[in-house]
Design a protein around this motif. Structure first.
Motif, PDB file in Angstrom:
ATOM      1  N   GLY A 101      -5.819  10.477   1.704  1.00 16.91           N
ATOM      2  CA  GLY A 101      -5.104  11.751   1.559  1.00 16.91           C
ATOM      3  C   GLY A 101      -3.664  11.595   1.114  1.00 16.91           C
ATOM      4  O   GLY A 101      -3.268  10.580   0.538  1.00 16.91           O
ATOM      5  N   GLU A 102      -2.872  12.616   1.434  1.00 17.74           N
ATOM      6  CA  GLU A 102      -1.476  12.703   0.998  1.00 17.74           C
ATOM      7  C   GLU A 102      -0.649  11.473   1.432  1.00 17.74           C
ATOM      8  O   GLU A 102      -0.778  11.004   2.556  1.00 17.74           O
ATOM      9  CB  GLU A 102      -0.852  13.963   1.609  1.00 17.74           C
ATOM     10  N   ARG A 120     -12.885  -0.772   0.913  1.00 20.08           N
ATOM     11  CA  ARG A 120     -13.620   0.454   1.220  1.00 20.08           C
ATOM     12  C   ARG A 120     -13.022   1.147   2.450  1.00 20.08           C
ATOM     13  O   ARG A 120     -12.844   2.352   2.484  1.00 20.08           O
ATOM     14  CB  ARG A 120     -15.104   0.113   1.459  1.00 20.08           C
ATOM     15  N   LEU A 121     -12.652   0.348   3.461  1.00 22.87           N
ATOM     16  CA  LEU A 121     -12.076   0.916   4.680  1.00 22.87           C
ATOM     17  C   LEU A 121     -10.628   1.363   4.493  1.00 22.87           C
ATOM     18  O   LEU A 121     -10.135   2.192   5.247  1.00 22.87           O
ATOM     19  CB  LEU A 121     -12.112  -0.127   5.813  1.00 22.87           C
ATOM     20  N   ASN A 122      -9.939   0.763   3.522  1.00 24.15           N
ATOM     21  CA  ASN A 122      -8.502   0.987   3.354  1.00 24.15           C
ATOM     22  C   ASN A 122      -8.182   1.351   1.905  1.00 24.15           C
ATOM     23  O   ASN A 122      -7.592   0.550   1.173  1.00 24.15           O
ATOM     24  CB  ASN A 122      -7.725  -0.272   3.762  1.00 24.15           C
ATOM     25  N   PRO A 123      -8.562   2.556   1.473  1.00 20.99           N
ATOM     26  CA  PRO A 123      -8.376   2.919   0.060  1.00 20.99           C
ATOM     27  C   PRO A 123      -6.904   3.014  -0.360  1.00 20.99           C
ATOM     28  O   PRO A 123      -6.600   3.006  -1.548  1.00 20.99           O
ATOM     29  CB  PRO A 123      -9.057   4.297  -0.033  1.00 20.99           C
ATOM     30  N   HIS A 124      -5.994   3.070   0.616  1.00 20.63           N
ATOM     31  CA  HIS A 124      -4.564   3.178   0.318  1.00 20.63           C
ATOM     32  C   HIS A 124      -3.923   1.808   0.118  1.00 20.63           C
ATOM     33  O   HIS A 124      -2.740   1.712  -0.208  1.00 20.63           O
ATOM     34  CB  HIS A 124      -3.860   3.870   1.489  1.00 20.63           C
ATOM     35  N   VAL A 133       5.815   4.217   0.296  1.00 13.68           N
ATOM     36  CA  VAL A 133       5.105   2.993  -0.091  1.00 13.68           C
ATOM     37  C   VAL A 133       5.571   1.881   0.833  1.00 13.68           C
ATOM     38  O   VAL A 133       6.660   1.951   1.404  1.00 13.68           O
ATOM     39  CB  VAL A 133       5.342   2.602  -1.576  1.00 13.68           C
ATOM     40  N   GLU A 134       4.724   0.880   1.004  1.00  8.99           N
ATOM     41  CA  GLU A 134       5.094  -0.235   1.873  1.00  8.99           C
ATOM     42  C   GLU A 134       4.834  -1.568   1.181  1.00  8.99           C
ATOM     43  O   GLU A 134       3.777  -1.785   0.586  1.00  8.99           O
ATOM     44  CB  GLU A 134       4.291  -0.192   3.188  1.00  8.99           C
ATOM     45  N   GLY A 189       0.803  -1.217   0.000  1.00  3.61           N
ATOM     46  CA  GLY A 189       0.000   0.000   0.000  1.00  3.61           C
ATOM     47  C   GLY A 189       0.832   1.260   0.000  1.00  3.61           C
ATOM     48  O   GLY A 189       2.066   1.218   0.055  1.00  3.61           O
ATOM     49  N   GLU A 190       0.134   2.388  -0.086  1.00  4.19           N
ATOM     50  CA  GLU A 190       0.758   3.708   0.001  1.00  4.19           C
ATOM     51  C   GLU A 190       0.486   4.243   1.405  1.00  4.19           C
ATOM     52  O   GLU A 190      -0.658   4.216   1.869  1.00  4.19           O
ATOM     53  CB  GLU A 190       0.168   4.626  -1.074  1.00  4.19           C
ATOM     54  N   VAL A 191       1.533   4.697   2.066  1.00 10.09           N
ATOM     55  CA  VAL A 191       1.411   5.075   3.475  1.00 10.09           C
ATOM     56  C   VAL A 191       0.904   6.518   3.571  1.00 10.09           C
ATOM     57  O   VAL A 191       1.592   7.451   3.147  1.00 10.09           O
ATOM     58  CB  VAL A 191       2.764   4.949   4.196  1.00 10.09           C
ATOM     59  N   PRO A 192      -0.307   6.720   4.129  1.00  8.73           N
ATOM     60  CA  PRO A 192      -0.828   8.084   4.226  1.00  8.73           C
ATOM     61  C   PRO A 192      -0.150   8.864   5.349  1.00  8.73           C
ATOM     62  O   PRO A 192       0.205   8.292   6.380  1.00  8.73           O
ATOM     63  CB  PRO A 192      -2.317   7.883   4.527  1.00  8.73           C
ATOM     64  N   LEU A 193       0.012  10.158   5.129  1.00 11.43           N
ATOM     65  CA  LEU A 193       0.616  11.019   6.152  1.00 11.43           C
ATOM     66  C   LEU A 193      -0.228  11.004   7.425  1.00 11.43           C
ATOM     67  O   LEU A 193       0.304  10.948   8.521  1.00 11.43           O
ATOM     68  CB  LEU A 193       0.751  12.445   5.604  1.00 11.43           C
ATOM     69  N   ARG A 194      -1.568  11.062   7.262  1.00 13.05           N
ATOM     70  CA  ARG A 194      -2.467  11.069   8.426  1.00 13.05           C
ATOM     71  C   ARG A 194      -3.267   9.784   8.440  1.00 13.05           C
ATOM     72  O   ARG A 194      -3.971   9.487   7.463  1.00 13.05           O
ATOM     73  CB  ARG A 194      -3.396  12.281   8.350  1.00 13.05           C
ATOM     74  N   ASP A 195      -3.206   9.051   9.547  1.00 14.56           N
ATOM     75  CA  ASP A 195      -3.861   7.736   9.547  1.00 14.56           C
ATOM     76  C   ASP A 195      -5.379   7.839   9.587  1.00 14.56           C
ATOM     77  O   ASP A 195      -6.069   6.852   9.340  1.00 14.56           O
ATOM     78  CB  ASP A 195      -3.316   6.834  10.664  1.00 14.56           C
TER      79      ASP A 195
END
Ligand code: FE
Ligand code: CA
Length: 516
Positions: free
Chosen positions: A429-430, A457-461, A434-435, A418-424
């Motif tokens: 968002g931003e 749906r819960l984890n779009p990243h 990547v992980e 996934g892509e690690v979001p700046l704000r959990d």
């Protein structure tokens, strides 16, 4: 030479009470390289060479007599050892389970070498190969590394290690831990009920140094694991099962007094050192081993090898048993400890095209609640349990304007990319990194996942969540990093048939995933 070895070389030790343990000169009772050879922690001018003399992996002391054994080592430019460029002698001590760690220096950068050992002047080890790292600051065209771990011996055969051993041109294998599991036979690990055992642990749950030593010897007697070690350098770390499930610094999983748990942890960490191709800096002489370090590959890649176990605070919400364990409960605490956190922030960035965070645990937030669950289901043993620490790390990446951070991890016994979001709280968002969380080599996870569309749906990243067994392979160039998620067809019999491969591509100017 130190005083004692000077004296013993002159035969003068006995008269003044310095008699050393006798040396075994010849007449080994059986072949002593029963757990193979390994190399580790490559530098531009050398690497660690490792072996441990074991004649019977499941016997007391590995079947070895209580004697010191001289071991010669050789490093050559060819696998036939016609051009030997370095050699020497090391002593295998019974105090260290007859392990040998040699730090070879003075070699050429980014070049392949072959190595072997001779014990007591009579037995020769299998041959291993290893490549040095590129010179500091050099422009490098390509580096290839793998990420692997979680190798429960009872859950499956090491077909994934057998396949990894055949990967050409590997620079290094990052082992994220769970090299052994501490349970007794048939105790198939946490929530392991329903897993079919294909082979059995010898001995009960591990507590003493000899228990841990024997478990490593049993795991390392596997031919596919030995082949993988002989094929490339490893950068070894450890996670929880090298000691005890979900331990946190001085705190065990169960309610054991800290001074009692400290004895077990000490024994476990000594056995870890004895069985891994790691540098003398990791010798278990301090209560807290310093296992975090960096491996640099010219200007192309810096690998920050982290230790998320030894210096952390306790898991929140009574290790997640207290429910619901809400996000706001998890802002306190540290996963790396203050010293390692400062060390990581200081070394992040620099002239490297890629920064790889080689660590043990899921970095990005992942909510795996079931459709009928009201509150988020976040694991507490991973970065989700240490939100404040994660905010600090991701903030440091963002402050430096880094777009080239790739986190690699394991522990989950599934593939998670996934892509690690700046704000959990804003997974759409931003993004700051990547992980690639590598699935297990053999360990299973019987934990049921919610329906896939619900997870998405819960984890779009999150780009991928699957339940294969295998490892990740990274082909790194200045333009892109290609990640192949490799799998095996089965672990229930010894069979090197590969399973499906999933490929992702990352560019260093954006922390985003691309499918290929
Ligand atoms: Fe595991
Ligand atoms: Ca683990």
């Amino acid at each position: 030479m130190r005083r004692r070895s000077v004296l013993s070389a002159l035969g003068l030790g006995a008269g003044i009470g310095l008699l050393p343990a006798p040396i075994l000169a010849g007449s080994l009772q059986a072949y002593p390289f029963g757990v193979g050879v390994a190399a580790g922690d490559p530098a531009p001018d050398g690497f660690v060479l490792w072996t441990r003399l074991v004649t019977q992996p499941e016997a007391e002391h590995g079947g070895m007599p209580p004697l010191r054994v001289p071991v010669r080592w050789e490093v050559a430019l060819d696998d036939g050892f016609r051009q030997i460029v370095r050699d020497g002698e090391a002593m295998a001590h019974p105090e260290l389970a007859h392990a040998v760690h040699v730090e070879v220096e003075g070699l050429l950068p980014h070049r392949r070498y072959w190595y072997r050992f001779h014990a007591a002047g009579e037995a020769t080890s299998p041959v291993g190969t290893v490549r040095t790292a590129p010179a500091a600051g050099a422009a490098v065209d390509r580096v290839r590394f793998a990420v692997a771990g979680c190798q429960h011996y009872e859950h499956g055969f090491y077909n994934a290690w057998g396949l990894l051993a055949r990967e050409p041109d590997l620079d290094v294998v990052f082992h994220y831990g769970d090299y052994i599991y501490e349970g007794g036979p048939g105790q198939l690990g946490m929530r392991g009920n329903g897993v079919l055992a294909v082979r059995q642990h010898v001995g009960g749950e591990l507590y003493s140094l000899d228990d841990y030593r024997r478990r490593y010897a049993q795991y390392k007697s596997d031919p596919d694991l030995q082949a993988a070690h002989a094929s490339a350098a490893f950068a070894c770390s450890f996670d929880d099962h090298e000691v005890d499930n979900n331990w946190a610094a001085g705190i065990p999983e169960e309610n054991v007094p800290p001074e009692v748990f400290a004895l077990r942890r000490r024994a476990a960490m000594q056995a870890w050192y004895e069985n891994m191709p790691v540098r003398r800096a990791m010798f278990p002489s301090a209560p807290d081993p310093i296992a975090f370090r960096r491996l640099d590959y010219g200007r192309l890649m810096r690998m920050h090898v982290l230790d998320t176990r030894s210096h952390r605070s306790d898991q929140p919400c009574d290790d997640g048993r207290r429910k619901p364990c809400l996000r706001e409960h998890r802002v306190e605490g540290t996963l790396l400890g203050a010293r390692q956190e400062a060390w990581l922030e200081e070394g992040l960035g620099g002239p490297f095209t890629w920064n790889v965070l080689a660590q043990q645990l899921l970095l990005m937030p992942v909510d795996l609640r079931q459709p009928d669950q009201q509150h988020p289901e976040l694991a507490t043993d991973v970065w989700d349990g240490y939100r404040g620490a994660r905010d600090r790390l991701l903030g440091a990446i963002q402050d430096r304007g880094l777009t080239n951070v790739v986190a690699v991890s394991g522990d989950y016994h599934r593939n998670l990319v996934g892509e690690v979001p700046l704000r959990d709280t804003q997974p759409e968002g931003e993004k700051v990194a990547v992980e690639f969380l590598a699935t297990s080599m053999s360990s299973e996870s019987p934990k049921a996942m919610p329906p896939a569309e619900h997870v998405a749906r819960l984890n779009p990243h999150l780009a991928l969540l699957d339940d294969e067994r295998g490892y990740h392979l990274f082909d790194v160039t200045p333009e892109r990093m290609v990640a192949d998620l490799k799998s095996v067809a089965t672990t229930k019999r010894r069979d090197l048939t590969p399973g499906p491969v999933t490929r992702f591509v990352v560019m260093p100017d954006q922390p985003l995933l691309h499918r290929d």
